[in-house]
Write a protein that holds these residues in place. Structure first.
Motif, short mmCIF file in Angstrom:
data_model
loop_
_atom_site.label_atom_id
_atom_site.label_comp_id
_atom_site.label_asym_id
_atom_site.label_seq_id
_atom_site.Cartn_x
_atom_site.Cartn_y
_atom_site.Cartn_z
N ALA B 123 -4.57 2.15 5.32
CA ALA B 123 -4.98 3.15 4.33
C ALA B 123 -3.83 3.89 3.64
CB ALA B 123 -5.96 4.16 4.95
N VAL B 124 -2.61 3.41 3.83
CA VAL B 124 -1.45 4.00 3.13
C VAL B 124 -0.43 2.90 2.83
CG1 VAL B 124 -1.51 6.35 4.08
CG2 VAL B 124 -0.35 4.52 5.35
N TYR B 125 0.53 3.24 1.97
CA TYR B 125 1.70 2.40 1.80
C TYR B 125 2.70 2.84 2.85
CZ TYR B 125 0.25 0.54 -2.76
OH TYR B 125 -0.40 -0.11 -3.77
N GLY B 126 2.81 2.09 3.91
CA GLY B 126 3.69 2.49 5.00
C GLY B 126 5.15 2.40 4.62
N MET B 127 5.55 1.24 4.14
CA MET B 127 6.96 0.97 3.94
C MET B 127 7.65 1.95 2.99
SD MET B 127 8.85 -2.35 2.49
CE MET B 127 10.29 -2.96 3.31
N THR B 128 6.93 2.30 1.93
CA THR B 128 7.58 3.12 0.90
C THR B 128 7.41 4.62 1.17
OG1 THR B 128 5.62 2.57 -0.38
CG2 THR B 128 7.67 1.49 -0.99
N GLY B 129 6.78 4.96 2.30
CA GLY B 129 6.76 6.37 2.70
C GLY B 129 5.43 7.08 2.60
N GLY B 130 4.34 6.31 2.70
CA GLY B 130 3.03 6.95 2.82
C GLY B 130 2.36 7.35 1.53
N GLN B 131 2.57 6.55 0.48
CA GLN B 131 1.86 6.83 -0.78
C GLN B 131 0.41 6.35 -0.68
OE1 GLN B 131 4.75 5.09 -0.63
NE2 GLN B 131 6.26 6.48 -1.55
N MET B 132 -0.36 6.66 -1.70
CA MET B 132 -1.76 6.26 -1.71
C MET B 132 -1.90 4.74 -1.83
SD MET B 132 -4.82 7.38 -4.28
CE MET B 132 -4.47 6.02 -5.37
N ALA B 133 -2.82 4.21 -1.08
CA ALA B 133 -3.11 2.78 -1.12
C ALA B 133 -4.49 2.58 -1.75
CB ALA B 133 -3.10 2.21 0.30
N PRO B 134 -4.81 1.34 -2.14
CA PRO B 134 -6.17 1.12 -2.67
C PRO B 134 -7.23 1.46 -1.62
CG PRO B 134 -5.01 -0.96 -2.30
CD PRO B 134 -4.01 0.12 -2.18
N SER B 211 -5.76 -0.56 11.24
CA SER B 211 -4.55 -0.46 12.05
C SER B 211 -3.90 0.91 11.87
CB SER B 211 -3.61 -1.58 11.59
OG SER B 211 -2.35 -1.47 12.19
N PRO B 212 -3.44 1.51 12.94
CA PRO B 212 -2.89 2.86 12.82
C PRO B 212 -1.49 2.91 12.20
CG PRO B 212 -2.75 2.12 15.10
CD PRO B 212 -3.46 1.04 14.34
N CYS B 213 -1.26 3.94 11.38
CA CYS B 213 0.05 4.27 10.87
C CYS B 213 0.29 5.73 11.21
CB CYS B 213 0.12 4.04 9.36
SG CYS B 213 1.68 4.57 8.64
N PRO B 214 0.60 6.02 12.50
CA PRO B 214 0.73 7.42 12.91
C PRO B 214 1.75 8.19 12.08
CG PRO B 214 1.45 5.91 14.67
CD PRO B 214 0.81 5.08 13.61
N THR B 215 2.80 7.51 11.67
CA THR B 215 3.85 8.19 10.92
C THR B 215 3.33 8.81 9.63
OG1 THR B 215 5.43 6.63 11.82
CG2 THR B 215 6.13 7.84 9.87
N ASN B 216 2.60 8.02 8.86
CA ASN B 216 2.14 8.53 7.58
C ASN B 216 0.79 9.23 7.65
OD1 ASN B 216 4.32 7.81 5.72
ND2 ASN B 216 3.88 5.73 6.44
N TRP B 217 0.06 8.99 8.73
CA TRP B 217 -1.16 9.78 8.92
C TRP B 217 -0.79 11.16 9.46
CZ3 TRP B 217 -4.76 5.77 11.88
CH2 TRP B 217 -5.09 4.71 11.01
N LYS B 218 0.45 11.27 9.92
CA LYS B 218 0.96 12.52 10.49
C LYS B 218 0.15 12.96 11.70
CE LYS B 218 3.34 13.93 6.30
NZ LYS B 218 3.38 12.57 5.80
N VAL B 219 -0.12 12.01 12.55
CA VAL B 219 -0.78 12.30 13.84
C VAL B 219 0.03 11.62 14.93
CG1 VAL B 219 -3.10 12.54 12.87
CG2 VAL B 219 -2.32 10.30 13.64
N SER B 220 -0.19 11.99 16.17
CA SER B 220 0.54 11.36 17.27
C SER B 220 -0.01 9.93 17.44
CB SER B 220 0.34 12.15 18.55
OG SER B 220 -1.00 12.00 18.99
#
Ligand SMILES: Cc1ncc(C[n+]2csc(CCOP(=O)(O)OP(=O)(O)O)c2C)c(N)n1
Ligand code: SF4
Lengths: 356, 251
Positions: B123-134, B211-220
């Protein structure tokens, strides 16, 4: 084989590709080159090859990339607006060092432009229209026979240097019908390096990676220098050109592709009137035949560059001439194909003006 | 002593660069386990995306070809058409698959290319730093939808898997999740089935993995699994969208 047949430019190109072992063609329709995919769609099933109409030029060139990564001889063709879309793929093919043949049947532009013959894509072809520090061999045939022969050659050049190679034609080159010798393809077996990079499953060998991402800047620099060494080798080995009556010429016309055919007619007219005019026709646009330009500049007093554009190749001529003799320009952009008489008049004008 | 858990043979002994709790690490392991179990190392080729998984070749000990952002399915098409006996899979993020690569993905699926896509939806663009995804959910805040995604401004989340499920060329289309160990095992089963469908020549197969992206979801990392189950699975219900082998069994 070697029989003489009457053939249209696009058909000669497509058949030569098949003869050279191209078994994968991917493309998206655009005028004036639709005869190439149409020919391929008929012929590929006959030779057990793959023809697939992609959903776009971007998809098509990436299909070519995929096929090339598995070792196949692959090709795509398009015309100007479509070639713009292929630039991403060209950069990746160059970066990944994958062989492929890309045909641009140049039409009038920019934008949608028109479907008439043009040479407006010279910069895009020779200056690396895609991103990054890469070069790509570009061939500009000027007859149906040459289209046939050069198409075969481009597959060897692509495999030999592991590079994308472009054939730059125009609508005239594609549509013209001429008698040609349909010769058999002779693969230069011993000259071509083995395809030891291809992906076919890591069976009985270490796994392979085809990639261009190099995050370490020193490694990336080294990769760029490695590519540069390859391009330098191409510059030594690839330049091709034709000279016509240049030996005693006081004025030499420089033109490629369709423009060169017209210029040749004009040179013949000028000669019949006693003007010592010659023609230099670059066959490779990159690498540019600097050597021929330099040699002729020692004999001729003036170059007249003729292009079906507002003037793009003239930059390369000037770079090679380095100001030693004047370089004049005559251009007809936008899809105009002038008659030889028109060029002959321009020749005459400069002849008088420069008091040759 | 009996070994019950070990590094898969085709997972290179390199530490993952992924963030702690990232789903890519889990999916990589599942893929490698399957390649071992199905004995595919010698005939499988992976096309990773531009995205966090761009470095998949550092981990997968199989043949790998890089792709430009979004072009995976076109490259896979060229490979498979040139080399039909190989097993080809793309590994793509949501931006790669469902934004920049939508055309390549939909058309490959519609042509029924005999390839498999593993589609990692975080649900995010992980690699580029958490921008909006489709696939960013309505209300979800990202670095380029700081007020939360709104249907009026950014439009609705794109459900490309549902779309592909309607295409005749698609043979097996499913959505799974990494939220619990049981769901992880179900994901493995789904990927196995997708590869089998390709090997049987039935058409395009797709496994979307939430799939989780804790970094960009800003959760543990721990909370990311709760987020996955409570938010992601609500927007993106897990389950099989299309399975032509099931139909065959019925008739
Ligand atoms: C043509 C192009 N545009 C943009 C980028 C930059 N870029 C790299 S990955 C990426 C998006 C990654 O997001 P996603 O596909 O969801 O994968 P994730 O990293 O979340 O796994 C973008 C925009 C690029 N590499 N190429
Ligand atoms: S940014 Fe997200 S997707 Fe990328 S490695 Fe970190 S957790 Fe995984």
């Amino acid at each position: 084989m070697n029989n003489k047949v009457l053939m249209k430019g696009t058909d000669a190109l497509a058949e030569a590709a098949i003869q050279a072992g191209c078994r994968c063609y991917f493309g998206y329709p655009i005028t004036p080159q639709n005869e190439i995919p149409e020919y391929m769609s008929r012929r590929m099933p006959e030779v057990g090859g793959v023809f697939l109409q992609g959903e776009s030029e971007i998809a098509s060139i990436n299909m070519v990339l995929g096929a090339a990564a598995t070792g196949a001889r692959a090709m795509t063709s398009s015309s100007s607006p479509g070639i713009s879309l292929k630039q991403e793929g060209l950069s990746f093919l160059a970066a990944l060092e994958l062989p492929a043949v890309i045909v641009n049947i140049n039409r009038g532009g920019p934008g949608l432009g028109n479907i008439a013959p043009s040479q407006g894509d010279y910069y895009q072809a020779t200056r690396g229209g895609g991103h990054g520090d890469y070069r790509m061999p570009v061939y500009a045939p000027a007859s149906v026979q040459e289209l046939y022969d050069i198409t075969m050659l481009t597959f060897d050049v692509a495999d030999g240097y592991r590079t994308p190679v472009m054939i730059l034609g125009d609508g005239m080159m594609g549509q013209i019908v001429e008698p040609i010798i349909v010769r058999e393809y002779n693969k230069p077996e011993d000259e071509l390096p083995p395809k030891d990079y291809i992906l076919d499953g890591a069976e009985g060998r270490p796994s392979r990676i085809i990639k261009s991402l190099v995050l370490d800047v020193r490694e990336m620099e080294e990769h760029n220098w490695k590519l540069k060494r390859k391009y330098d080798l191409m510059k030594q080995e690839l330049p091709q050109w034709e000279e016509f009556m240049t030996d005693d010429a006081k004025m030499t016309i420089i033109a490629y592709g369709t423009a060169a055919r017209i210029a040749k007619g004009a040179v013949k007219r000028a000669r019949s009137e006693g003007l010592k005019v010659g023609l230099l026709r670059p066959i490779t646009l990159w690498p540019f035949p600097d050597e021929a330009v330099i040699n002729i500049s020692k004999k001729s007093k003036i170059f007249l560059v003729f292009e079906m554009s507002t003037g793009q190749m003239i930059d390369d001529v000037r770079l090679a001439v380095q100001g030693k003799i004047p370089c004049e320009f005559y251009g007809r952009p936008g899809g105009i194909v002038p008659a030889p008489q028109e060029i002959a008049r321009i020749i005459e004008r400069y002849w008088l003006q420069k008091e040759l | 002593m009996k070994t019950i858990y070990t590094r898969p043979k085709c997972l290179k002994p390199a530490p993952f660069h992924y963030c702690p709790g990232c789903g890519h690490s889990i999916i990589h392991r599942l893929v490698c386990e399957l390649i071992d179990e199905m004995d595919l190392q010698g005939r499988i080729i992976c096309i990773p995306p531009a995205g966090c998984a761009v470095l998949a070749y550092n981990y997968f000990d199989i043949d790998v070809c890089e792709s430009a952002h979004g072009r995976g399915c076109a490259i896979a098409t060229g490979m498979k058409r040139a080399n039909p006996e190989k097993i080809i899979f793309t590994y793509q993020g949501d931006g790669d698959m469902a934004a920049i690569g939508t055309a390549e993905t939909l058309h490959a699926a519609n042509r029924g290319e005999k390839i498999t896509s593993i589609f990692v939806n975080n649900a995010v663009y992980g690699m580029t730093g958490g921008q909006m995804a489709p696939t960013t959910m309505l209300g979800q805040k990202t670095s380029t939808s700081p007020y939360g995604r709104s249907p009026e401004v950014e439009g609705h989340p794109l459900k490309i898997t549902e779309l592909i499920g309607t295409l005749p060329g698609a043979a097996y289309v499913t959505r799974t999740s990494l939220a619990t160990p049981a769901k992880i095992m179900a994901t493995k089963k789904a990927i196995k089935k997708a590869l089998e469908v390709q090997m049987a020549g039935l058409g395009y197969s797709l496994v979307e993995v939430l799939s989780p992206c804790p970094t960009n979801w800003k959760v543990s990392p721990k909370d990311s699994f709760i987020y996955l189950e409570e938010k992601m699975e609500k927007e993106y219900p897990i389950g099989v969208m299309k399975d032509i082998t099931a139909k065959k069994k019925d008739s």
